[in-house]
Design a protein around this motif. Sequence first.
Motif, PDB file in Angstrom:
ATOM      1  N   SER A 140       0.697  -1.099   0.354  1.00 62.19           N
ATOM      2  CA  SER A 140      -0.022   0.163   0.268  1.00 62.19           C
ATOM      3  C   SER A 140       0.552   1.256  -0.218  1.00 62.19           C
ATOM      4  CB  SER A 140      -1.196  -0.065   0.733  1.00 62.19           C
ATOM      5  OG  SER A 140      -1.437   0.951   0.941  1.00 62.19           O
ATOM      6  N   GLY A 141       0.490   2.305  -0.982  1.00 62.03           N
ATOM      7  CA  GLY A 141       1.745   3.375  -0.983  1.00 62.03           C
ATOM      8  C   GLY A 141       2.012   3.457  -2.276  1.00 62.03           C
ATOM      9  N   MET A 142       2.561   1.673  -2.942  1.00 62.25           N
ATOM     10  CA  MET A 142       2.920   2.078  -3.960  1.00 62.25           C
ATOM     11  C   MET A 142       2.830   2.692  -4.919  1.00 62.25           C
ATOM     12  SD  MET A 142       6.804   1.089  -2.670  1.00 62.25           S
ATOM     13  CE  MET A 142       7.816  -0.370  -3.499  1.00 62.25           C
ATOM     14  N   ARG A 143       3.561   2.382  -6.402  1.00 66.78           N
ATOM     15  CA  ARG A 143       3.221   2.451  -7.025  1.00 66.78           C
ATOM     16  C   ARG A 143       2.531   1.881  -7.941  1.00 66.78           C
ATOM     17  NH1 ARG A 143       1.669   8.187  -8.776  1.00 66.78           N
ATOM     18  NH2 ARG A 143       1.713   9.570  -6.763  1.00 66.78           N
ATOM     19  N   LEU A 144       1.647   1.753  -9.464  1.00 65.07           N
ATOM     20  CA  LEU A 144       1.779  -0.261 -10.439  1.00 65.07           C
ATOM     21  C   LEU A 144       2.839  -0.064 -10.538  1.00 65.07           C
ATOM     22  CD1 LEU A 144      -0.692  -1.564 -11.029  1.00 65.07           C
ATOM     23  CD2 LEU A 144      -0.842  -0.081 -12.772  1.00 65.07           C
ATOM     24  N   TYR A 145       3.378   1.513 -10.988  1.00 63.93           N
ATOM     25  CA  TYR A 145       4.561   0.989 -12.018  1.00 63.93           C
ATOM     26  C   TYR A 145       5.850   0.583 -11.390  1.00 63.93           C
ATOM     27  CZ  TYR A 145       0.874   2.995 -15.950  1.00 63.93           C
ATOM     28  OH  TYR A 145       0.331   2.666 -16.452  1.00 63.93           O
ATOM     29  N   ALA A 187       9.399   3.607 -13.051  1.00 64.21           N
ATOM     30  CA  ALA A 187       8.659   3.307 -11.096  1.00 64.21           C
ATOM     31  C   ALA A 187       8.610   4.610 -10.597  1.00 64.21           C
ATOM     32  CB  ALA A 187      10.181   3.066 -10.311  1.00 64.21           C
ATOM     33  N   GLY A 188       7.537   4.604  -9.660  1.00 66.55           N
ATOM     34  CA  GLY A 188       7.130   5.863  -9.327  1.00 66.55           C
ATOM     35  C   GLY A 188       5.800   6.393  -9.429  1.00 66.55           C
ATOM     36  N   GLN A 189       5.604   5.618 -10.647  1.00 65.40           N
ATOM     37  CA  GLN A 189       4.333   6.452 -11.546  1.00 65.40           C
ATOM     38  C   GLN A 189       3.292   5.787 -11.679  1.00 65.40           C
ATOM     39  OE1 GLN A 189       4.118   9.116 -14.551  1.00 65.40           O
ATOM     40  NE2 GLN A 189       6.461   9.337 -12.744  1.00 65.40           N
ATOM     41  N   GLY A 190       1.596   6.100 -12.279  1.00 67.50           N
ATOM     42  CA  GLY A 190       0.791   5.359 -12.004  1.00 67.50           C
ATOM     43  C   GLY A 190      -0.099   4.956 -10.558  1.00 67.50           C
ATOM     44  N   PRO A 191      -1.004   4.387 -10.946  1.00 70.53           N
ATOM     45  CA  PRO A 191      -2.475   4.611 -10.082  1.00 70.53           C
ATOM     46  C   PRO A 191      -1.420   4.042  -8.590  1.00 70.53           C
ATOM     47  CG  PRO A 191      -2.959   3.568 -11.804  1.00 70.53           C
ATOM     48  CD  PRO A 191      -1.398   3.683 -11.690  1.00 70.53           C
ATOM     49  N   SER A 192      -1.847   4.384  -6.950  1.00 71.14           N
ATOM     50  CA  SER A 192      -1.287   4.192  -6.174  1.00 71.14           C
ATOM     51  C   SER A 192      -1.638   2.574  -5.830  1.00 71.14           C
ATOM     52  CB  SER A 192      -1.804   5.273  -4.707  1.00 71.14           C
ATOM     53  OG  SER A 192      -1.015   6.216  -5.383  1.00 71.14           O
ATOM     54  N   LEU A 193      -1.104   1.880  -5.272  1.00 73.20           N
ATOM     55  CA  LEU A 193      -1.349   0.507  -4.209  1.00 73.20           C
ATOM     56  C   LEU A 193      -2.449   0.471  -3.553  1.00 73.20           C
ATOM     57  CD1 LEU A 193       1.726  -1.263  -6.227  1.00 73.20           C
ATOM     58  CD2 LEU A 193      -0.539  -1.052  -6.964  1.00 73.20           C
ATOM     59  N   LYS A 194      -2.971  -0.257  -3.161  1.00 75.41           N
ATOM     60  CA  LYS A 194      -4.168   0.160  -1.575  1.00 75.41           C
ATOM     61  C   LYS A 194      -4.230  -1.462  -1.464  1.00 75.41           C
ATOM     62  CE  LYS A 194      -5.856   4.317  -2.558  1.00 75.41           C
ATOM     63  NZ  LYS A 194      -6.138   5.074  -4.017  1.00 75.41           N
ATOM     64  N   THR A 195      -4.527  -1.629   0.023  1.00 78.18           N
ATOM     65  CA  THR A 195      -4.769  -2.696   0.225  1.00 78.18           C
ATOM     66  C   THR A 195      -6.123  -3.161  -0.182  1.00 78.18           C
ATOM     67  OG1 THR A 195      -3.897  -1.902   2.811  1.00 78.18           O
ATOM     68  CG2 THR A 195      -5.555  -3.985   2.666  1.00 78.18           C
TER      69      THR A 195
END
Length: 249
Positions: A140-145, A187-195
């Motif tokens: 959670s909080g990382m980005r998709l890419y 890296a650092g791009q794309g939607p945020s990952l969530k639980t």
Amino acid sequence: MIIRKSQTEIDIMREAGRVTARALRSVGEAVRAGVTTLELDELAEAVIRDAGAKPAFKGYHGFPGTICASLNHQVVHGIPSSVVVLREGDILSVDCGAIVDGYFGDSALTFPVGRITAEATRLLDATRRSLEAGISRCHSGMRLYDISSAVQTLAEGEGFSVVKEYVGHGIGRNMHEEPQIPNYGQAGQGPSLKTGMVLAIEPMINAGDAGVESLDDGWTVVTRDGKLSAHFEHTIVITDEGPVILTVE
Ligand code: MG
Ligand code: MG
């Protein structure tokens, strides 16, 4: 929109993942020279139906098999066949999915047939590790890419290339949901990952060039240069504690 799953849904998807993993283990135990890919397909279907589940691929857009069986330079979507006989030194990518109570599991592995070359071993190892690298970014909080970049960095660092035309995906009540998960990216791009997000991450890595093409059967994807390709996939869920792989027994 990326659908986040409830704990109840995740529990069902864990079961779909478990059945998928069991089918793939059974296939792996049966892989040897002389076996046809249709025999492996029938085995996977029996394991899935014995568990009270349904094969996810059979009939999907008209696909005839329970597994995709992609041999050597075949990348993905190989059709199981009674005339494709495994030979010592082959590598076989097997992709499989199961449906439990309307929810999907999706996983793939590339198996060696007997003794394979050092180069093939290196390709399988790098592809497996690129999947692990992608999964390790599923917090959670990382980005998709971040996932995409981790896969690409590892695979290309080993001198291999990433297939661009086919991607991982969200998964749930449908096999393919948003988001698409390319195996390359910034890296650092794309939607945020969530639980609660459930993702099927699936690097397809070529020993030679990245280019692929489809055969006239309308399904089988092969490397354009005829060199080997490998494919590893897991369905994972992002939890507060990080990624949990669902496609395990
Ligand atoms: Mg798959
Ligand atoms: Mg998939």
